[in-house]
Write a protein that holds these residues in place. Sequence first.
Motif, PDB file in Angstrom:
ATOM      1  N   LEU A   1       0.806  -1.220   0.000  1.00 31.81           N
ATOM      2  CA  LEU A   1       0.000   0.000   0.000  1.00 31.81           C
ATOM      3  C   LEU A   1       0.835   1.265   0.000  1.00 31.81           C
ATOM      4  N   HIS A   2       1.861   1.290   0.820  1.00 31.64           N
ATOM      5  CA  HIS A   2       2.587   2.539   1.050  1.00 31.64           C
ATOM      6  C   HIS A   2       3.904   2.655   0.281  1.00 31.64           C
ATOM      7  N   TYR A   3       4.306   1.575  -0.386  1.00 34.28           N
ATOM      8  CA  TYR A   3       5.552   1.662  -1.149  1.00 34.28           C
ATOM      9  C   TYR A   3       5.351   1.210  -2.601  1.00 34.28           C
ATOM     10  N   LEU A   4       4.926  -0.048  -2.778  1.00 36.75           N
ATOM     11  CA  LEU A   4       4.825  -0.588  -4.135  1.00 36.75           C
ATOM     12  C   LEU A   4       3.707   0.073  -4.942  1.00 36.75           C
ATOM     13  N   LEU A   5       2.552   0.232  -4.328  1.00 39.86           N
ATOM     14  CA  LEU A   5       1.400   0.786  -5.045  1.00 39.86           C
ATOM     15  C   LEU A   5       1.654   2.210  -5.544  1.00 39.86           C
ATOM     16  N   PRO A   6       2.048   3.162  -4.659  1.00 41.90           N
ATOM     17  CA  PRO A   6       2.257   4.535  -5.160  1.00 41.90           C
ATOM     18  C   PRO A   6       3.490   4.678  -6.048  1.00 41.90           C
ATOM     19  N   ARG A   7       4.529   3.864  -5.790  1.00 41.22           N
ATOM     20  CA  ARG A   7       5.785   4.047  -6.518  1.00 41.22           C
ATOM     21  C   ARG A   7       5.759   3.380  -7.888  1.00 41.22           C
ATOM     22  N   TYR A   8       5.029   2.259  -8.023  1.00 40.80           N
ATOM     23  CA  TYR A   8       5.079   1.521  -9.285  1.00 40.80           C
ATOM     24  C   TYR A   8       3.728   1.449  -9.996  1.00 40.80           C
ATOM     25  N   LEU A   9       2.673   0.984  -9.298  1.00 43.14           N
ATOM     26  CA  LEU A   9       1.392   0.810  -9.973  1.00 43.14           C
ATOM     27  C   LEU A   9       0.807   2.139 -10.428  1.00 43.14           C
ATOM     28  N   LEU A  10       0.783   3.134  -9.546  1.00 47.47           N
ATOM     29  CA  LEU A  10       0.169   4.414  -9.876  1.00 47.47           C
ATOM     30  C   LEU A  10       1.011   5.258 -10.826  1.00 47.47           C
ATOM     31  N   THR A  11       2.247   4.845 -11.034  1.00 51.40           N
ATOM     32  CA  THR A  11       3.095   5.557 -11.994  1.00 51.40           C
ATOM     33  C   THR A  11       3.210   4.806 -13.320  1.00 51.40           C
ATOM     34  N   GLY A  12       2.419   3.736 -13.472  1.00 53.17           N
ATOM     35  CA  GLY A  12       2.385   3.016 -14.741  1.00 53.17           C
ATOM     36  C   GLY A  12       3.458   1.966 -14.923  1.00 53.17           C
ATOM     37  N   ARG A  13       4.218   1.673 -13.890  1.00 50.36           N
ATOM     38  CA  ARG A  13       5.276   0.648 -14.006  1.00 50.36           C
ATOM     39  C   ARG A  13       4.693  -0.689 -13.553  1.00 50.36           C
ATOM     40  N   TYR A  14       3.811  -1.259 -14.377  1.00 51.73           N
ATOM     41  CA  TYR A  14       2.995  -2.402 -13.980  1.00 51.73           C
ATOM     42  C   TYR A  14       3.814  -3.684 -13.829  1.00 51.73           C
ATOM     43  N   LEU A  15       4.724  -3.937 -14.751  1.00 49.69           N
ATOM     44  CA  LEU A  15       5.520  -5.166 -14.686  1.00 49.69           C
ATOM     45  C   LEU A  15       6.377  -5.179 -13.429  1.00 49.69           C
ATOM     46  N   ARG A  16       7.008  -4.048 -13.123  1.00 49.75           N
ATOM     47  CA  ARG A  16       7.827  -3.964 -11.908  1.00 49.75           C
ATOM     48  C   ARG A  16       6.948  -4.167 -10.665  1.00 49.75           C
ATOM     49  N   TYR A  17       5.743  -3.605 -10.714  1.00 51.93           N
ATOM     50  CA  TYR A  17       4.848  -3.731  -9.566  1.00 51.93           C
ATOM     51  C   TYR A  17       4.469  -5.196  -9.333  1.00 51.93           C
ATOM     52  N   VAL A  18       4.025  -5.876 -10.402  1.00 52.76           N
ATOM     53  CA  VAL A  18       3.611  -7.277 -10.277  1.00 52.76           C
ATOM     54  C   VAL A  18       4.776  -8.138  -9.817  1.00 52.76           C
ATOM     55  N   SER A  19       5.945  -7.876 -10.349  1.00 48.62           N
ATOM     56  CA  SER A  19       7.125  -8.671  -9.971  1.00 48.62           C
ATOM     57  C   SER A  19       7.446  -8.519  -8.489  1.00 48.62           C
TER      58      SER A  19
END
Length: 373
Positions: free
Chosen positions: A88-106
């Motif tokens: 919630l506080h690191y991966l979601l705002p840093r990767y998912l909400l910035t469009g870096r979907y592959l990095r987020y899922v990984s």
Amino acid sequence: MAIVFFVHLHWVTTGFDMDFLDRQIKIPLSNRTIPVKYALVHTAYWVLITGFFLYEKRYLIYKAGLPYFVACVVIRVALLIGIAYLNLHYLLPRYLLTGRYLRYVSLVLLSIVGYLLIQAFYDYLIYGFIIAPTQSRNWLETLSYNFFSTLWYLGLMVPLKLSIDWYEQQRLLQKIAVEKLQAEVNFLRSQVNPHFLFNILNNLYALTLKKSDLAPDMVLKLSEMMEYMLYDSNDTRVPLEREINYLQNYIELEKLRCGDYSDIALHIQGSPNGQEIAPLLLLPLVENAFKHGIGKQAEKSWLHGTLTLKPTAVDITIENNKPTTLPKNAKGGIGLTNLRKRLELLYPGRYTLQTEDRLNTYKAALHISFAES
């Protein structure tokens, strides 16, 4: 389940003091702060998750003993909390909400793998040694169960957070809309006051030039109107009776200026019945008639008005004669345009304003309903 918690959030934020719920509290071992309502919703979520694990693992009380049962639940919930808030506080705002979907899922999958390794070790300890004589486990089944259950609980936190963020955004937009409406109403009201004063001071100036005995009475009525305009009109609602008295004073002042050659009358039907109205809404119809009708004629001018007071509504009709042709340098007023804007802001869907501009007459009719549909 996210919908359940969104409903819970709405209940919390509407059923209690909003000032308390918006108060910030510090997170232990951190410099971050969160609103009380945020803490309440998330606490409720994890209480339910813990309750589910308590129910699911209750057999361990009989097979492995109470300490192992408690340790199993605590470790599971603690690990889930850890990866949930990492998401919630690191991966979601840093990767998912910035469009870096592959990095987020990984990274999400990597955090789940870390959870599985720790949980698998503890499961091996519990099921491989402590209750091994009575329980056999398929490790592929165990890993599959832990993986998908973790993914499920982790996934629930994302719509929960998005629901909270959406609700907060809607509250903020609503607050901005209310503040914008109030600012527009205040701006429009500030346009009314100078407009009105300009006309009345011109009237008073004309009487003083004539050294009329009516000037003192005009000053007295003007002072009463100024008191209403400076103090009462700052309220969002005023007693309808006060608004009517203000209107009558204005008409009396105009009568003094126009003299006996004009036929000016306002007939009032009904009683205010304790109703309240937004201030300075009735004046523009009358003011417009004097400024662009009677005020443009030297004689034989007339204004007939009817004010009908009903239990849940008010109707006012103003009709006046006007010159057949207006001077080329005639300036248009802001009165009726201003009035229509204020009505749209204050009584949306609960008013009608109709005008009839004929060759020799002008008619304006306003209806305001106090009852919300």
